[in-house]
Design a protein around this motif. Structure first.
Motif, mmCIF file in Angstrom:
data_model
loop_
_atom_site.group_PDB
_atom_site.id
_atom_site.type_symbol
_atom_site.label_atom_id
_atom_site.label_comp_id
_atom_site.label_asym_id
_atom_site.label_seq_id
_atom_site.Cartn_x
_atom_site.Cartn_y
_atom_site.Cartn_z
ATOM 1 N N TYR A 1 38.019 31.098 33.348
ATOM 2 C CA TYR A 1 37.785 32.413 32.754
ATOM 3 C C TYR A 1 38.099 33.483 33.809
ATOM 4 C CZ TYR A 1 35.189 29.234 29.792
ATOM 5 O OH TYR A 1 34.843 28.174 28.996
ATOM 6 N N PHE A 2 38.790 34.535 33.409
ATOM 7 C CA PHE A 2 39.246 35.557 34.340
ATOM 8 C C PHE A 2 38.544 36.874 34.024
ATOM 9 C CE2 PHE A 2 42.366 32.278 33.878
ATOM 10 C CZ PHE A 2 42.777 32.021 35.173
ATOM 11 N N CYS A 3 37.905 37.453 35.053
ATOM 12 C CA CYS A 3 37.014 38.583 34.821
ATOM 13 C C CYS A 3 37.227 39.701 35.838
ATOM 14 C CB CYS A 3 35.549 38.134 34.907
ATOM 15 S SG CYS A 3 35.179 36.626 33.975
ATOM 16 N N GLY A 4 36.888 40.915 35.441
ATOM 17 C CA GLY A 4 36.940 42.041 36.359
ATOM 18 C C GLY A 4 36.983 43.356 35.602
ATOM 19 N N SER A 5 36.664 44.434 36.290
ATOM 20 C CA SER A 5 36.711 45.762 35.700
ATOM 21 C C SER A 5 37.612 46.671 36.517
ATOM 22 C CB SER A 5 35.300 46.371 35.612
ATOM 23 O OG SER A 5 34.733 46.532 36.911
ATOM 24 N N SER A 6 38.194 47.670 35.869
ATOM 25 C CA SER A 6 39.097 48.626 36.502
ATOM 26 C C SER A 6 40.247 47.878 37.185
ATOM 27 C CB SER A 6 38.320 49.509 37.494
ATOM 28 O OG SER A 6 39.116 50.593 37.947
ATOM 29 N N LYS A 7 40.417 48.006 38.498
ATOM 30 C CA LYS A 7 41.461 47.244 39.198
ATOM 31 C C LYS A 7 41.284 45.754 38.955
ATOM 32 C CE LYS A 7 41.133 46.134 43.591
ATOM 33 N NZ LYS A 7 41.000 46.264 45.062
ATOM 34 N N GLY A 8 40.039 45.291 38.989
ATOM 35 C CA GLY A 8 39.761 43.881 38.738
ATOM 36 C C GLY A 8 40.114 43.470 37.323
ATOM 37 N N GLY A 9 39.987 44.400 36.373
ATOM 38 C CA GLY A 9 40.370 44.119 34.993
ATOM 39 C C GLY A 9 41.869 43.954 34.846
ATOM 40 N N TRP A 10 42.609 44.821 35.535
ATOM 41 C CA TRP A 10 44.076 44.686 35.539
ATOM 42 C C TRP A 10 44.465 43.322 36.104
ATOM 43 C CZ3 TRP A 10 48.108 43.583 38.698
ATOM 44 C CH2 TRP A 10 49.394 43.956 38.279
ATOM 45 N N ALA A 11 43.850 42.945 37.230
ATOM 46 C CA ALA A 11 44.168 41.669 37.867
ATOM 47 C C ALA A 11 43.757 40.490 36.993
ATOM 48 C CB ALA A 11 43.485 41.583 39.229
#
Length: 263
Positions: free
Chosen positions: A121-131
């Motif tokens: 599962y791949f997670c993140g917000s803002s820059k992390g969301g793009w990645a």
């Protein structure tokens, strides 16, 4: 709101402690990728978390470590603190080779292989969301099982061309023409990743606010492309106006989205 902000500060303090104690480096393609791996015995699932963009003057840091403490699976936190200001390069590195992106992919591959991971599962917000979207789509045809993102940028070149983010853009561009790099970054997700994906099996869980600028400038077009390409979208829409507030609201959304899976 005060409780959420306090939780955010506690998250930061705990991430500093874990960074000092558990951070490792993976070297590939001539670059080092910093990461923290938390292993869960008997779990064949892996949650990969990418760091968000920080405010100017603040180096990149690990995100959502405290948020995910109760989630019983393997967790890989990957840090991107490249560029002169240490805020990162959106997990890409220098144009046109993007060696940091390739090295990060190799790190994830190595963790998957060593731990015999079956679901990722791949997670993140803002820059992390793009990645998370960038790397998550790369695993559509293999092990990817879900992408959980909060208020990501989409037209990356336009975003990095803003004065507050120009250090990052210059770091990625190097000696190459800025306009050429902006064009390439704007199409990286759309042309290089999403449209080239062979299988569109992963659901995308997306948190955002229609009242903050990221929606009109990025998310609206991103949703349209993902839906056109056949992705199953699960959207959580709030009404805050400040993009930085995504870090306050995303943790609850992340946990709720992960709770629909069995680890």
């Amino acid at each position: 709101m005060k409780k959420n902000k306090l939780s955010k500060y506690m998250e930061y303090a705990k991430s500093l402690i874990r960074k000092a104690m558990h951070e490792k480096k993976y070297r590939a393609n001539g670059v080092n990728v910093k990461y923290i791996l938390e292993q869960e015995e008997n779990s064949k699932a892996l949650v990969v978390v990418f760091s968000a963009c920080t405010r100017p003057g603040i180096p990149a840091r690990y995100n959502y470590m405290r948020t995910l403490e109760g989630v019983k699976c393997n967790k890989l936190f990957v840090l991107d603190d490249l560029a002169q200001d240490k805020r990162g390069s959106y997990y890409l590195g220098s144009y046109p080779d993007y060696d940091f992106e390739k090295a990060t992919k190799k790190l994830i591959d190595s963790i998957i292989e060593k731990n015999k991971i079956e679901k990722c599962y791949f997670c993140g917000s803002s820059k992390g969301g793009w990645a998370a979207l960038n790397f998550g789509v790369m695993y559509n045809s293999s092990i990817g099982d879900g992408i959980i993102i909060g208020a990501p940028q989409y037209h990356l070149g336009n975003y990095l061309n803003a004065p507050a983010n120009h250090v990052t853009l210059e770091s990625i561009a190097g000696d190459n023409p800025i306009e050429k790099v902006i064009y390439d970054l704007n199409g990286h997700l759309k042309e290089n990743i999403i449209k080239n994906s062979q299988n569109k099996l992963q659901p995308v869980y997306l948190h955002y606010s229609e009242k903050e600028h990221t929606y009109q400038e990025h998310i609206k077009d991103m949703i349209s492309l993902l839906e056109d390409q056949g992705y199953s979208m699960h959207c959580d829409v709030l009404d805050y106006e400040d993009h930085w507030d995504v870090s306050i609201h995303y943790p609850e959304f992340l946990l709720k989205s992960l709770s629909s899976y069995e680890f």
